[in-house]
Scaffold this motif. Sequence first.
Motif, PDB file in Angstrom:
ATOM      1  N   VAL A  24       0.747  -1.495   0.030  1.00  9.94           N
ATOM      2  CA  VAL A  24      -0.127  -0.375   0.127  1.00  9.94           C
ATOM      3  C   VAL A  24       0.855   0.997  -0.299  1.00  9.94           C
ATOM      4  O   VAL A  24       0.424   2.356  -0.120  1.00  9.94           O
ATOM      5  N   ALA A  25       2.127   0.918   0.194  1.00 10.84           N
ATOM      6  CA  ALA A  25       3.628   2.168   0.640  1.00 10.84           C
ATOM      7  C   ALA A  25       3.556   2.931  -0.886  1.00 10.84           C
ATOM      8  O   ALA A  25       3.641   3.647  -1.184  1.00 10.84           O
ATOM      9  N   ARG A  26       2.855   2.172  -1.724  1.00  7.59           N
ATOM     10  CA  ARG A  26       3.301   2.385  -3.410  1.00  7.59           C
ATOM     11  C   ARG A  26       1.801   3.066  -3.963  1.00  7.59           C
ATOM     12  O   ARG A  26       1.772   3.124  -5.469  1.00  7.59           O
ATOM     13  N   LEU A  27       0.540   3.433  -3.381  1.00 13.22           N
ATOM     14  CA  LEU A  27      -0.529   3.711  -3.985  1.00 13.22           C
ATOM     15  C   LEU A  27      -0.049   5.292  -4.820  1.00 13.22           C
ATOM     16  O   LEU A  27      -0.829   4.907  -5.803  1.00 13.22           O
ATOM     17  N   GLY A  28       0.775   6.119  -4.150  1.00 10.01           N
ATOM     18  CA  GLY A  28       1.021   7.565  -4.315  1.00 10.01           C
ATOM     19  C   GLY A  28       1.372   7.045  -5.728  1.00 10.01           C
ATOM     20  O   GLY A  28       0.949   7.691  -7.072  1.00 10.01           O
ATOM     21  N   ASP A  29       2.449   6.203  -6.079  1.00 12.55           N
ATOM     22  CA  ASP A  29       2.819   6.090  -7.185  1.00 12.55           C
ATOM     23  C   ASP A  29       1.909   5.567  -8.210  1.00 12.55           C
ATOM     24  O   ASP A  29       1.873   5.188  -9.077  1.00 12.55           O
ATOM     25  N   VAL A  30       1.154   4.274  -7.787  1.00 13.47           N
ATOM     26  CA  VAL A  30       0.221   3.687  -8.907  1.00 13.47           C
ATOM     27  C   VAL A  30      -0.860   5.189  -9.369  1.00 13.47           C
ATOM     28  O   VAL A  30      -1.091   4.834  -9.972  1.00 13.47           O
ATOM     29  N   LEU A  31      -1.330   5.700  -8.407  1.00 16.36           N
ATOM     30  CA  LEU A  31      -2.057   6.953  -9.026  1.00 16.36           C
ATOM     31  C   LEU A  31      -1.227   7.736  -9.692  1.00 16.36           C
ATOM     32  O   LEU A  31      -1.558   7.932 -10.757  1.00 16.36           O
ATOM     33  N   ASP A  32      -0.162   8.037  -9.613  1.00 14.98           N
ATOM     34  CA  ASP A  32       0.256   8.661 -10.338  1.00 14.98           C
ATOM     35  C   ASP A  32       0.503   8.153 -11.953  1.00 14.98           C
ATOM     36  O   ASP A  32       0.254   9.037 -13.063  1.00 14.98           O
ATOM     37  N   GLU A  33       0.879   7.058 -12.030  1.00 15.51           N
ATOM     38  CA  GLU A  33       1.162   6.564 -12.737  1.00 15.51           C
ATOM     39  C   GLU A  33      -0.705   6.137 -14.423  1.00 15.51           C
ATOM     40  O   GLU A  33      -0.325   6.362 -15.182  1.00 15.51           O
ATOM     41  N   LEU A  34      -1.293   6.113 -12.935  1.00 18.63           N
ATOM     42  CA  LEU A  34      -3.174   6.004 -13.983  1.00 18.63           C
ATOM     43  C   LEU A  34      -3.677   7.130 -13.996  1.00 18.63           C
ATOM     44  O   LEU A  34      -3.810   7.926 -15.212  1.00 18.63           O
ATOM     45  N   ARG A  35      -2.959   8.348 -13.469  1.00 18.58           N
ATOM     46  CA  ARG A  35      -3.660   9.883 -13.742  1.00 18.58           C
ATOM     47  C   ARG A  35      -2.585  10.507 -14.899  1.00 18.58           C
ATOM     48  O   ARG A  35      -2.682  10.911 -16.331  1.00 18.58           O
TER      49      ARG A  35
END
Length: 369
Positions: A321-332
């Motif tokens: 879950v610590a990667r959540l920000g990275d995943v959101l940045d990629e989707l964005r």
Amino acid sequence: MSDAPYAVVTGGGTSGHVLPALAVAEGLVARGHDPSTIHYAGCERGIETRLLPDTPFPHHFYDVDGFQRSLSKRNLSFVPKMWRARREAIERFRPAPPKVVVSVGGYASMPSVFAARKLGIPVVVVSYDLKPGRASQVAAKRAAACAVAFPDSPLPRATRTGAPVRRSILDVDRVADRSAARAELGLPDDRFVVAIMGGSQGSGVLNEAVWSWLDRVGDDATLAIRHAVGERFIERAPDARNGADGVLYQPIGYEPRMPLVYAAADVLVGRGGASTVHEVAATGTPAVLVPWAASADDHQTLNVRWLADDGAAVMLPESDVARLGDVLDELRGDDARRDELARRAAEAGEVHRSGALARLVESVADGTD
């Protein structure tokens, strides 16, 4: 009950049971049944005590507790409270028995199910998790029918009807409703909107991951975040930000307006409860889903995998879950990926629109099953 209801819909405690129960009730109303003939039975300490008074459905709440998997003093009261609630349900049903009891699972459903067995009232079990919960498994053993959301259900007498999804969710049009939904939620039309929903009680691990990401994107004036942190975490949440000099951030305790959220969000972050999974599919919303690692029999992972394996959602294990920000940045930054997630989710959600669940309940209630 002075007049016999057509159906008693039962289950509760959390929104994961209450909202499907309301969806079942709404489905019967859509088939022509008067709301006054559809009764709801839940528990005194559940979120249903907040949600039901605003509905047209008569309701009753029993004093019952769930059985805790860890050692807890509450387990000492489980059996006597359940027995008293069963007796109370029998006393309520006997003078005016409903034609059918519809169980959506959870401990709050058991008094009505046990009473129905005693009085010979047919029971329909509605199971929307890929792996049915224990209450559903118990109720299904002597149920007249089981309405299930997934193929190959282990429950007996199962018919795949799709999941119970509320009419207000089924009616969401993410294109046509987007601007109006954002206006009502106080979200700008020109920002990328991420909605985070941690369930009715909120999620500590999800909150921490979001707050870490918030620190990183605080200066981003093209981003808006609507974050349901849970009432128990609201005092720990960062202050709201109006977006005047960076990110717009809306922390709230509980989100009562989910149709607006599905219409407004570019991406939704949620857990893996069945309601969330099926609502994401029904609305065709691009989503990152983080299954609760401690869910019974890891059923949330199984639920999310149903979408993720078909490219209809992004599954992020709680351990990552610590990667959540990275995943959101990629989707964005990937419009095509979000469009594909939305398309595949909507395809998966078609089964929920069939009306088959309400028809199955009617067939059992009317003796035509």
